[in-house]
Write a protein that holds these residues in place. Structure first.
Motif, PDB file in Angstrom:
ATOM      1  N   PHE A 190      19.471   3.646  72.898  1.00 52.76           N
ATOM      2  CA  PHE A 190      20.921   3.420  72.850  1.00 52.76           C
ATOM      3  C   PHE A 190      21.456   2.810  74.157  1.00 52.76           C
ATOM      4  CE2 PHE A 190      20.239   6.535  69.547  1.00 52.76           C
ATOM      5  CZ  PHE A 190      21.097   6.113  68.544  1.00 52.76           C
ATOM      6  N   GLU A 192      21.943   6.543  62.899  1.00 51.66           N
ATOM      7  CA  GLU A 192      22.129   6.486  64.351  1.00 51.66           C
ATOM      8  C   GLU A 192      23.177   7.498  64.820  1.00 51.66           C
ATOM      9  OE1 GLU A 192      22.970   2.506  65.507  1.00 51.66           O
ATOM     10  OE2 GLU A 192      20.977   1.750  64.938  1.00 51.66           O
ATOM     11  N   ARG A 249      24.537   0.154  74.450  1.00 51.88           N
ATOM     12  CA  ARG A 249      25.407   0.209  73.267  1.00 51.88           C
ATOM     13  C   ARG A 249      26.890   0.354  73.641  1.00 51.88           C
ATOM     14  NH1 ARG A 249      23.127   1.590  68.223  1.00 51.88           N
ATOM     15  NH2 ARG A 249      20.998   0.781  68.202  1.00 51.88           N
ATOM     16  N   TRP A 301      30.823   0.888  69.262  1.00 50.69           N
ATOM     17  CA  TRP A 301      30.298   2.004  70.042  1.00 50.69           C
ATOM     18  C   TRP A 301      31.211   2.305  71.231  1.00 50.69           C
ATOM     19  CZ3 TRP A 301      26.559   5.232  68.528  1.00 50.69           C
ATOM     20  CH2 TRP A 301      25.733   4.814  67.485  1.00 50.69           C
TER      21      TRP A 301
END
Length: 564
Positions: free
Chosen positions: A480, A455, A483, A489
């Motif tokens: 995403f 990722e 996130r 993140w």
């Protein structure tokens, strides 16, 4: 009044989380009258720090924390111009004396031999005395302290005491204080600063993990124990060392002694003389050379002769006004050297008989008839009606920029010949500092946070800062969305903002070279570049400009190689 004498910036490369300018501004806001910058094994950010401090009315103290052969540290501060020159030489020796250019180390014997004008502090928890105390015990530490007192003198060697609320701090500082008292040495307080505000400790932890190529979880043993390594208000530090008032008072005394050297004022850089400087003054030598060449290129009766004569006199007047005659003559010497190099490189090939120039000038310098007559440009500025003012004018604030392009093989050999002509200690390539960009930030901080590698790579490849910060990028990337609210993140996005613009490592400028009549190694430290036979100085283009160095640009142009 407490003065911080042990401070690291981002130019400690992955061991400092703030730029020198941020540290200077914070120190000024906190009411510090002075601050020392002591990055690891280098003066990379010292000029930027000194320039910013000057604007803020803050005394900038120049120093460094050097790594010794046994991996212990010692903090050095430049008290005088001689001390600064010795500091530069010691840092250079630490870098050039090692096979691994990424692991600078200094022999303690070198410091013993070259310490005039320097103030020597015993260092951090990994410093000279703590290392001996931890490894060999109090008796050995006392003997070493006596040795330091004998070599450096009690007025130049001080035992450094650091308190950052780390377990064992108070016991260590008291042991060091007792040791200092027993051999009649002074003590000095410091906080081993690594960032300008407490909140930056998260970024510092991530940088340390990156340096050790591991994750935050895997770097506990090498990271700082807490978030207390920030630039504190002076009164807080005074309270921390309430039981050692001498340690606080000595910081101000040492700072006052360091006023004898100002990096923005006392470098003593001078450009080397041209060949024949001992026979003829530079203005006359330049005028004679140019007028003789004008007779060849603009023969009597030629179309542009009168215009060329007027332009030449105008330029010679401007050049003498700015005291640049010697500068142009040194360039002429270097271009003559380039002709010798080109003849050698082209020898035995068809190019040797093609009457090719060794290189070509470009940019605003081609508008100068002096450059044309000296051979630095192949463009006739009179016939082409080129405007001079962009290159040379009455209000010129800095040395004019003359860019010279060479075929690659000629440039490589020319650089070697310049080292040979002026001497290794007098020449250095300008460095550059690649900074963290979005892709390198995502990859390196993502690894430190132990985010999924697949990722992280996907984000690094797709994100391009079209919409601002990394958080905005993530919201627009397929898969995403949302996130940015997940803890790790979110941390990545915040750290990416903080790390933006911080130097990642040292690199080599594309073509800038500094030549000095005084040994350059006494003005700025030198170290090996990644390329073989290359030595770079520890300042980038901006710092070299601030130091008023004259930078000569030898640029490699692949197209010239193809044309040949």
């Amino acid at each position: 009044m407490y003065i911080e004498l042990h401070c690291h910036s981002a130019f400690s490369f992955l061991d400092g989380a703030s730029l020198p300018e941020q540290l200077a501004l914070t120190a000024s806001q906190l009411g510090y009258p002075a601050l020392a910058l002591t990055d690891h094994d280098g003066l990379y950010g010292s000029m930027a720090f000194a320039q910013e401090s000057q604007k803020l009315g803050l005394q900038a103290i120049t120093g460094a924390e050097l790594t010794l052969l046994d991996d212990s540290h010692v903090t050095l501060l430049a008290e005088t111009p001689e001390g600064y020159a010795n500091l530069c030489r010691l840092i250079t020796e630490a870098h050039l004396g090692r096979e691994d250019r990424r692991d600078p180390r200094l022999d303690f014997a070198s410091l013993e031999a070259r310490h005039a004008g320097l103030l020597v502090l015993s260092g951090c928890r990994n410093g000279l005395l703590p290392a001996v105390l931890r490894r060999d015990g109090p008796a050995a530490a006392r003997r070493f302290a006596e040795r330091c007192r004998a070599v450096f003198g009690p007025e130049r060697f001080f035992v450094e005491l650091q308190r950052n609320f780390v377990r064992g701090d108070r016991a260590l500082t008291m042991a060091l204080k007792d040791l200092a008292d027993s051999v009649q040495l002074g003590v000095v307080a410091s906080c081993n600063v690594h960032y300008h505000k407490r909140e930056r400790h998260r970024l510092h932890d991530a940088l340390v993990a990156i340096r050790h190529r591991t994750t935050l979880d895997g770097s506990h043993s090498v990271r700082h124990a807490n978030s207390e390594f920030f630039l504190r208000p002076p009164d807080e530090v005074e309270e921390l060392f309430r039981d050692c008032p001498d340690a606080v008072a000595n910081t101000a005394a040492l700072a006052e002694r360091c006023r004898a050297f100002d990096l923005t004022r006392d470098l003593g850089y001078t450009f080397p003389d041209f060949r024949g400087a001992d026979l003829t003054p530079a203005p006359r030598a330049l005028a004679e050379l140019c007028r003789a060449k004008l007779e060849q290129l603009y023969a009597p009766g030629s179309t542009h002769r009168e215009s060329a004569q007027r332009r030449l006199e105008q330029e010679l007047t401007l050049i003498e006004h700015h005291r640049l005659s010697g500068f142009f003559l040194v360039y002429h010497d270097l271009f003559d050297l380039a002709r010798e190099v080109a003849a050698d490189v082209r020898s035995g090939s068809r190019r040797a008989h093609a009457n090719l120039l060794p290189g070509r000038g470009r940019g605003s310098s081609v508008s100068s008839i002096v450059c044309y007559l000296l051979g630095l440009s192949h463009i006739d500025p009179i016939a082409n009606g080129l405007f001079l003012g962009r290159f040379l004018n009455d209000t010129l604030a800095s040395v004019p920029d003359i860019d010279l392009d060479f075929p690659r093989e000629i440039r490589e050999e020319l650089i070697r010949r310049v080292y040979k002509r002026y001497g290794d200690e007098h020449v250095g390539l300008v460095c550059s500092f690649p900074t963290y960009r979005l892709r390198s930030t995502v990859r390196e901080i993502g690894k430190a946070l132990d985010l999924p590698p697949g990722e992280i790579e996907q984000v690094a490849r797709l994100a391009d800062r079209r919409s601002g910060g990394l958080a905005d990028e993530l919201e627009q990337l397929p898969g995403f969305e949302g996130r940015t609210t997940a803890p790790l993140w979110k941390e990545l996005c915040e750290l990416a903002e903080e790390i933006a613009g911080l130097p990642r490592h040292i690199s080599q400028h594309v073509g800038g070279m500094v030549i000095s009549s005084r040994p350059l190694v006494e003005i700025v430290p030198l170290e090996r570049a990644a390329m073989e036979d290359r030595v770079v100085c520890q300042w980038d283009k901006d710092s070299c400009d601030d130091a008023r160095f004259i930078k000569i640009d030898f640029l490699a142009l692949g197209m010239l190689s193809l044309v040949e």
